[in-house]
Write a protein that holds these residues in place. Structure first.
Motif, PDB file in Angstrom:
ATOM      1  N   SER A   1       0.843  -1.192   0.000  1.00  0.00           N
ATOM      2  CA  SER A   1       0.000   0.000   0.000  1.00  0.00           C
ATOM      3  C   SER A   1       0.881   1.245   0.000  1.00  0.00           C
ATOM      4  CB  SER A   1      -0.915   0.008   1.231  1.00  0.00           C
ATOM      5  OG  SER A   1      -1.791  -1.097   1.194  1.00  0.00           O
ATOM      6  N   ILE A   2       0.575   2.187  -0.910  1.00  0.00           N
ATOM      7  CA  ILE A   2       1.364   3.408  -1.071  1.00  0.00           C
ATOM      8  C   ILE A   2       0.415   4.596  -1.126  1.00  0.00           C
ATOM      9  CG2 ILE A   2       2.917   4.683  -2.607  1.00  0.00           C
ATOM     10  CD1 ILE A   2       4.107   2.130  -3.500  1.00  0.00           C
ATOM     11  N   ALA A   3       0.843   5.699  -0.546  1.00  0.00           N
ATOM     12  CA  ALA A   3       0.080   6.949  -0.612  1.00  0.00           C
ATOM     13  C   ALA A   3       1.031   8.094  -0.918  1.00  0.00           C
ATOM     14  CB  ALA A   3      -0.645   7.194   0.700  1.00  0.00           C
ATOM     15  N   LEU A   4       0.499   9.135  -1.554  1.00  0.00           N
ATOM     16  CA  LEU A   4       1.263  10.350  -1.831  1.00  0.00           C
ATOM     17  C   LEU A   4       0.762  11.461  -0.930  1.00  0.00           C
ATOM     18  CD1 LEU A   4       1.353  10.304  -5.747  1.00  0.00           C
ATOM     19  CD2 LEU A   4       3.100   9.473  -4.165  1.00  0.00           C
ATOM     20  N   VAL A   5       1.703  12.190  -0.319  1.00  0.00           N
ATOM     21  CA  VAL A   5       1.344  13.308   0.547  1.00  0.00           C
ATOM     22  C   VAL A   5       2.123  14.538   0.108  1.00  0.00           C
ATOM     23  CG1 VAL A   5       0.835  11.802   2.503  1.00  0.00           C
ATOM     24  CG2 VAL A   5       3.120  12.776   2.269  1.00  0.00           C
ATOM     25  N   VAL A   6       1.570  15.696   0.397  1.00  0.00           N
ATOM     26  CA  VAL A   6       2.253  16.964   0.138  1.00  0.00           C
ATOM     27  C   VAL A   6       2.829  17.443   1.466  1.00  0.00           C
ATOM     28  CG1 VAL A   6       2.014  19.323  -0.674  1.00  0.00           C
ATOM     29  CG2 VAL A   6       0.648  17.509  -1.728  1.00  0.00           C
ATOM     30  N   ASN A   7       4.168  17.538   1.526  1.00  0.00           N
ATOM     31  CA  ASN A   7       4.787  17.926   2.797  1.00  0.00           C
ATOM     32  C   ASN A   7       4.705  19.435   3.011  1.00  0.00           C
ATOM     33  OD1 ASN A   7       6.798  19.059   1.211  1.00  0.00           O
ATOM     34  ND2 ASN A   7       8.247  17.377   1.559  1.00  0.00           N
ATOM     35  N   LYS A   8       5.295  19.908   4.088  1.00  0.00           N
ATOM     36  CA  LYS A   8       5.207  21.336   4.432  1.00  0.00           C
ATOM     37  C   LYS A   8       5.926  22.225   3.419  1.00  0.00           C
ATOM     38  CE  LYS A   8       4.778  20.481   9.384  1.00  0.00           C
ATOM     39  NZ  LYS A   8       5.370  20.684  10.732  1.00  0.00           N
ATOM     40  N   GLN A   9       6.879  21.658   2.667  1.00  0.00           N
ATOM     41  CA  GLN A   9       7.595  22.425   1.654  1.00  0.00           C
ATOM     42  C   GLN A   9       6.878  22.399   0.311  1.00  0.00           C
ATOM     43  OE1 GLN A   9       9.258  20.069   3.672  1.00  0.00           O
ATOM     44  NE2 GLN A   9       9.762  21.757   5.059  1.00  0.00           N
ATOM     45  N   GLY A  10       5.707  21.753   0.253  1.00  0.00           N
ATOM     46  CA  GLY A  10       4.960  21.686  -0.998  1.00  0.00           C
ATOM     47  C   GLY A  10       5.493  20.658  -1.963  1.00  0.00           C
ATOM     48  N   VAL A  11       6.259  19.695  -1.471  1.00  0.00           N
ATOM     49  CA  VAL A  11       6.840  18.646  -2.305  1.00  0.00           C
ATOM     50  C   VAL A  11       6.091  17.346  -2.061  1.00  0.00           C
ATOM     51  CG1 VAL A  11       8.934  17.346  -2.841  1.00  0.00           C
ATOM     52  CG2 VAL A  11       9.080  19.778  -2.236  1.00  0.00           C
ATOM     53  N   VAL A  12       5.870  16.591  -3.135  1.00  0.00           N
ATOM     54  CA  VAL A  12       5.149  15.325  -3.052  1.00  0.00           C
ATOM     55  C   VAL A  12       6.070  14.248  -2.499  1.00  0.00           C
ATOM     56  CG1 VAL A  12       3.917  13.557  -4.342  1.00  0.00           C
ATOM     57  CG2 VAL A  12       3.656  15.975  -4.967  1.00  0.00           C
ATOM     58  N   GLU A  13       5.588  13.513  -1.497  1.00  0.00           N
ATOM     59  CA  GLU A  13       6.326  12.396  -0.911  1.00  0.00           C
ATOM     60  C   GLU A  13       5.521  11.118  -1.074  1.00  0.00           C
ATOM     61  OE1 GLU A  13       7.153  12.993   3.176  1.00  0.00           O
ATOM     62  OE2 GLU A  13       8.438  14.739   2.885  1.00  0.00           O
ATOM     63  N   ALA A  14       6.234  10.015  -1.265  1.00  0.00           N
ATOM     64  CA  ALA A  14       5.599   8.695  -1.309  1.00  0.00           C
ATOM     65  C   ALA A  14       5.753   8.036   0.053  1.00  0.00           C
ATOM     66  CB  ALA A  14       6.220   7.833  -2.394  1.00  0.00           C
ATOM     67  N   ARG A  15       4.671   7.475   0.558  1.00  0.00           N
ATOM     68  CA  ARG A  15       4.697   6.804   1.864  1.00  0.00           C
ATOM     69  C   ARG A  15       4.247   5.349   1.716  1.00  0.00           C
ATOM     70  NH1 ARG A  15       3.683  10.651   5.982  1.00  0.00           N
ATOM     71  NH2 ARG A  15       4.952  12.509   5.549  1.00  0.00           N
ATOM     72  N   MET A  16       5.009   4.463   2.317  1.00  0.00           N
ATOM     73  CA  MET A  16       4.597   3.058   2.413  1.00  0.00           C
ATOM     74  C   MET A  16       3.682   2.934   3.627  1.00  0.00           C
ATOM     75  SD  MET A  16       6.079   1.331  -0.058  1.00  0.00           S
ATOM     76  CE  MET A  16       6.140  -0.366   0.504  1.00  0.00           C
ATOM     77  N   LEU A  17       2.518   2.345   3.429  1.00  0.00           N
ATOM     78  CA  LEU A  17       1.523   2.262   4.492  1.00  0.00           C
ATOM     79  C   LEU A  17       1.357   0.829   4.981  1.00  0.00           C
ATOM     80  CD1 LEU A  17      -1.331   4.530   3.057  1.00  0.00           C
ATOM     81  CD2 LEU A  17       0.710   5.198   4.335  1.00  0.00           C
ATOM     82  N   LYS A  18       0.964   0.731   6.249  1.00  0.00           N
ATOM     83  CA  LYS A  18       0.549  -0.546   6.815  1.00  0.00           C
ATOM     84  C   LYS A  18      -0.918  -0.414   7.196  1.00  0.00           C
ATOM     85  CE  LYS A  18       1.705  -4.016  10.305  1.00  0.00           C
ATOM     86  NZ  LYS A  18       2.607  -4.383  11.427  1.00  0.00           N
ATOM     87  N   ILE A  19      -1.763  -1.173   6.502  1.00  0.00           N
ATOM     88  CA  ILE A  19      -3.208  -1.090   6.699  1.00  0.00           C
ATOM     89  C   ILE A  19      -3.634  -2.143   7.703  1.00  0.00           C
ATOM     90  CG2 ILE A  19      -5.467  -1.128   5.590  1.00  0.00           C
ATOM     91  CD1 ILE A  19      -3.651   1.147   4.666  1.00  0.00           C
ATOM     92  N   LEU A  20      -4.280  -1.696   8.771  1.00  0.00           N
ATOM     93  CA  LEU A  20      -4.760  -2.631   9.794  1.00  0.00           C
ATOM     94  C   LEU A  20      -6.034  -3.312   9.343  1.00  0.00           C
ATOM     95  CD1 LEU A  20      -4.222  -3.712  12.641  1.00  0.00           C
ATOM     96  CD2 LEU A  20      -5.646  -1.859  13.534  1.00  0.00           C
ATOM     97  N   LYS A  21      -6.978  -2.527   8.820  1.00  0.00           N
ATOM     98  CA  LYS A  21      -8.241  -3.080   8.334  1.00  0.00           C
ATOM     99  C   LYS A  21      -8.971  -1.984   7.571  1.00  0.00           C
ATOM    100  CE  LYS A  21     -11.308  -4.052  11.385  1.00  0.00           C
ATOM    101  NZ  LYS A  21     -11.955  -4.574  12.589  1.00  0.00           N
TER     102      LYS A  21
END
Length: 393
Positions: free
Chosen positions: A325-345
């Motif tokens: 599972s992967i998500a994209l977030v916009v950090n405080k500097q306005g740059v896109v980051e990719a995050r690896m997620l762990k989904i519980l349910k």
């Protein structure tokens, strides 16, 4: 005009041309990047919130009380006095066994008691007189002992006769076979005219009390251990205390919810070696008797409360080639980051994220196809459709 160049001059000229091409290419690339503006993306601001975690487990219904009715005396069944499948009350007569022989035994025992009492009444005054005569030395000790022995024997015979009468009375009462509990009857295994025997193997009828009704739920022992660790670490807070037991909801086999809520009664202390599962027992009200013993159901059990749960819209979660599972977030500097997620349910249109997202993160839920990690992006609030989808369960 013809020019002649030596070898060193040609090499310098070639280097000069390559430098011009490289600088020109870099200038064009830099110019293209500067011309490309940041993309607007719709974001959902992730917040921590309390969440009651539930788990869905398979279960089977079972009767609250079960009584298999058997005769306690032998005889011929004269009549069945109830309707099969009906509700009966405790003490209600279900069958009548021919009482003639047991009535005769009772009458005989009653007569024997009367005779024993008469003998005792005759022996009692004689014993009293002999006691007085012994005190005045008018009779010998032997005569007195003989009379007292006869009196004591008469007393004992009265006791024996009373016991025989009580036994005969009990056996006579057993000719009326009554319901030991209140509940619903099944089919009758005998009819009028059938011979039954005391304490036979086959039950005449089975009575089951199904309001309330039990639901036996199976849960993997590993899941139970994981829950205990989460509670012990403080990550989860128990939803039940001494004053309130954990709530349980039911789904029929077709997925329809059962209208009444139940409570968890206890957890078995033994793990089934064949399935590595333990049994949880819940109790449910069953006023309309919609639940019948042996039905397959799905139980939704409250496990605990996560006071700092992170719930993210599934619209903002993707998967890579390996299924992560992967998500994209916009950090405080306005740059896109990719995050690896762990989904519980997953709960409805939301995912419970245990790792990868933090409180306040701007999760891209709209326009993520137009950006890549490392690119600049302008975060704008997501559309109302995203928030409405989050409310659906």
């Amino acid at each position: 005009m013809i020019y002649f160049f030596n070898r060193s001059t040609l090499i310098l000229f070639a280097i000069f041309l390559c430098t011009i091409v490289f600088v020109n290419a870099n200038s064009q690339l830099a110019f293209g990047q500067e011309e490309r503006p940041p993309v607007e993306v719709g974001v959902y601001v992730v917040r921590q919130e309390p969440l009651i975690l539930t788990t869905e487990l398979p279960g089977r219904t079972s009767a609250f009380l079960i009584a298999e009715v058997r005769p306690q005396v032998s005889g011929i069944v004269q009549a069945r006095l109830y309707t099969e499948g009906s509700e009966v009350k405790a003490g209600q007569v279900l069958y009548q066994i021919d009482p003639a022989s047991y009535q005769a035994v009772y009458d005989s025992a009653k007569a024997n008691l009367a005779r024993a009492v008469a003998n005792l009444n005759a022996a009692k005054p004689k014993a009293k007189r002999y006691k007085e005569l012994l005190q005045s030395k008018a009779i010998s000790n032997q005569d007195y002992d003989d009379v007292m022995s006869a009196y004591n024997q008469s007393e004992a015979e009265v006791g024996v006769a009373k016991a025989a009468l009580e036994s005969a009375k009990i056996n006579l009462s057993y000719t009326k076979i009554t319901a030991p509990i209140s509940g619903r009857t099944g089919k009758s295994e005998v009819t009028a005219g059938a011979l039954v025997t005391a304490n036979q193997t086959n039950a005449l009828v089975t009575i089951q009390k199904i309001d309330p009704i039990y639901v036996d739920i199976t849960q993997a022992s590993t899941a139970m251990l994981r829950l205990k660790r989460a509670l012990a670490s403080g990550k989860l807070v128990s939803v039940a205390d001494n004053a309130q037991k954990a709530k349980v909801r039911l789904l029929y086999e077709d997925g329809t919810p059962y209208e009444h809520e139940g409570t968890l009664q206890f957890s078995d202390v033994t793990v089934d070696p064949a399935s590595s599962a333990i049994t949880l027992r819940a109790i449910f009200p069953n006023p309309n008797q919609d639940l019948l013993p042996g039905m397959y159901v799905r139980a939704i059990l409250e496990e605990g409360t996560d006071e700092k749960a992170i719930l993210a819209p599934q619209q903002g979660i993707n998967r890579d080639n390996k299924g992560n599972s992967i998500a994209l977030v916009v950090n405080k500097q306005g740059v896109v980051e990719a995050r690896m997620l762990k989904i519980l349910k997953n709960i409805g249109n939301r995912s419970v994220v245990s790792e990868g997202l933090n409180d306040g993160d701007q999760l891209i839920v709209e326009g993520f196809q137009k950006v890549r990690p490392g690119a600049k992006a302008i975060a704008v609030p997501a559309s109302d459709a995203v928030y409405k989808a989050m409310q659906k369960k």
